[in-house]
Enzyme design. Structure first.
Site: not given
Length: 379
Positions: A122, A124, A338, A363
């Site tokens: 894609f 863009l 952790h 996005e």
């Protein structure tokens, strides 16, 4: 609203989970370390029907619903976020053709894409036009029976590996967003070249490249829809694609929570397992609550995706905003649980921490999602 999984959705979850843990998970650290595109995963994804899982059978897909697609992306990302990103980028490419292509284009490009015979990208984003799509500089001019494309795109996932690129360019420089059109460009087309691959913080196997067009000539039949419809197509694709990113966030957050739970049941401090300390239990309870809320809203937004005519801008933006930011908090806590080991590359949460960060950026950043939501509230 029905919150029960269908038999098909449960079957897909089990299939993809088994595949991901057996095939993807063992290679995830290696792919990250080598900064390598996992070419070997593509035919395996295709074999399982995952390259077009939610697209109609007549278009080469499996015909499952959009919730099943979200589940598949979630399970893949759980084991390898880079592969999850490769798959969602492929969906962004084929989605434009699904929404706007003609019969000939569907047969020649969409069907092989949904079957996984062709990998899509894609195209863009540009160097000076990420969120501001209307300011793009790439242009396409009709000369005789061909369009000639000039310009460049950046951060294109799958770009240098894709067989088919769906490219957005201006056919009318004076009309802003209304002057943008969509085109199909095949790999190997003269004038199509690629820049050096990006050296990213996370999802390193989901290789991104600059894609360059220098007098790139394509037949006029490769115009998708009509001139000037590109912006509308791209925005619909991005709306729908944000649900895929939300599903990635859910899968990654689930992986982080599971890692935290597993570690807490093994680590001893002050003569007892750290899972027995209420402070850590509450941290993991908060992680679980945010995860489940995000998962349910993602599935809700996905259910709207099946209504092709429905413009789901607000719901997709909410899903993407919440899950991306929640996954940040969840992974942060997983690393904290952790302790010093969470900072070490030998533990998966270190990679999850780096992989997560892009979810709040691509996005549309979290700030863009808020703009989209606010626009829908006040229009």
């Amino acid at each position: 609203m029905n919150f029960e999984y269908s038999e098909e959705q449960l079957s897909i979850r089990k299939m993809v989970r088994d595949f991901s843990k057996e095939v993807l998970q063992p290679k995830a650290a290696e792919i990250d370390e080598e900064n390598r595109f996992p070419t070997e995963h593509i035919p395996k994804l295709a074999e399982l029907g995952l390259m077009g899982i939610a697209y109609p059978e007549e278009d080469g897909g499996v015909g499952a619903d959009a919730i099943a697609e979200a589940i598949a992306v979630e399970e893949i990302t759980y084991s390898c976020a880079a592969t999850g990103s490769i798959l969602t980028a492929h969906y962004l490419g084929i989605d434009g053709l699904y929404l706007a292509s003609n019969k000939e284009q569907r047969k020649k490009y969409l069907v092989p894409g949904c079957k996984g015979e062709k990998l899509f990208a894609f195209c863009l984003t540009e160097p000076n036009g990420g969120t501001d799509v209307a300011s793009m500089k790439t242009k396409a001019k009709l000369v005789g029976d061909d369009y000639i494309i000039n310009g460049s795109k950046i951060f294109i996932t799958n770009g240098a590996y894709a067989d088919t690129l769906v490219v957005y360019a201006k056919t009318d420089l004076e009309k802003g967003a209304k002057g943008i059109s969509a085109f199909i460009v095949e790999k190997g087309t003269p004038g199509l070249t690629y820049g050096a691959g990006d050296d990213k913080m996370g999802i390193r196997g989901a290789r991104t490249h600059e894609v360059i067009f220098e007098n790139c000539r394509i037949p006029k039949e490769n115009l998708v829809g009509h001139e000037g419809e590109g912006f509308k197509i791209a925005m619909s694709v991005v709306d729908r694609g944000r649900i895929g990113i939300a599903a990635m966030a859910v899968g990654l957050a689930q992986a982080a929570l599971d890692q935290a739970i597993g570690y807490s049941k093994e680590r001893v401090a002050f003569n007892k397992l750290i899972s027995e300390y209420q402070g850590l239990q509450w941290m993991m309870a908060e992680m679980s609550a945010e995860l489940e809320i995000g998962r349910l809203y993602t599935y809700y937004a996905a259910s709207l995706k099946d209504k092709k005519e429905y413009r789901l801008s607000k719901e997709a933006a909410i899903a993407k905003l919440f899950t991306a930011e929640a996954s940040n908090r969840i992974v942060h806590k997983a690393v904290q649980i952790h302790g010093g080991y969470g900072y070490m590359k030998e533990y998966p949460v270190e990679r999850l921490y780096r992989d997560q960060r892009i979810l709040e950026i691509f996005e549309g950043t979290s700030q863009v999602q808020k703009m989209v939501i606010a626009h829908q509230l006040f229009k």
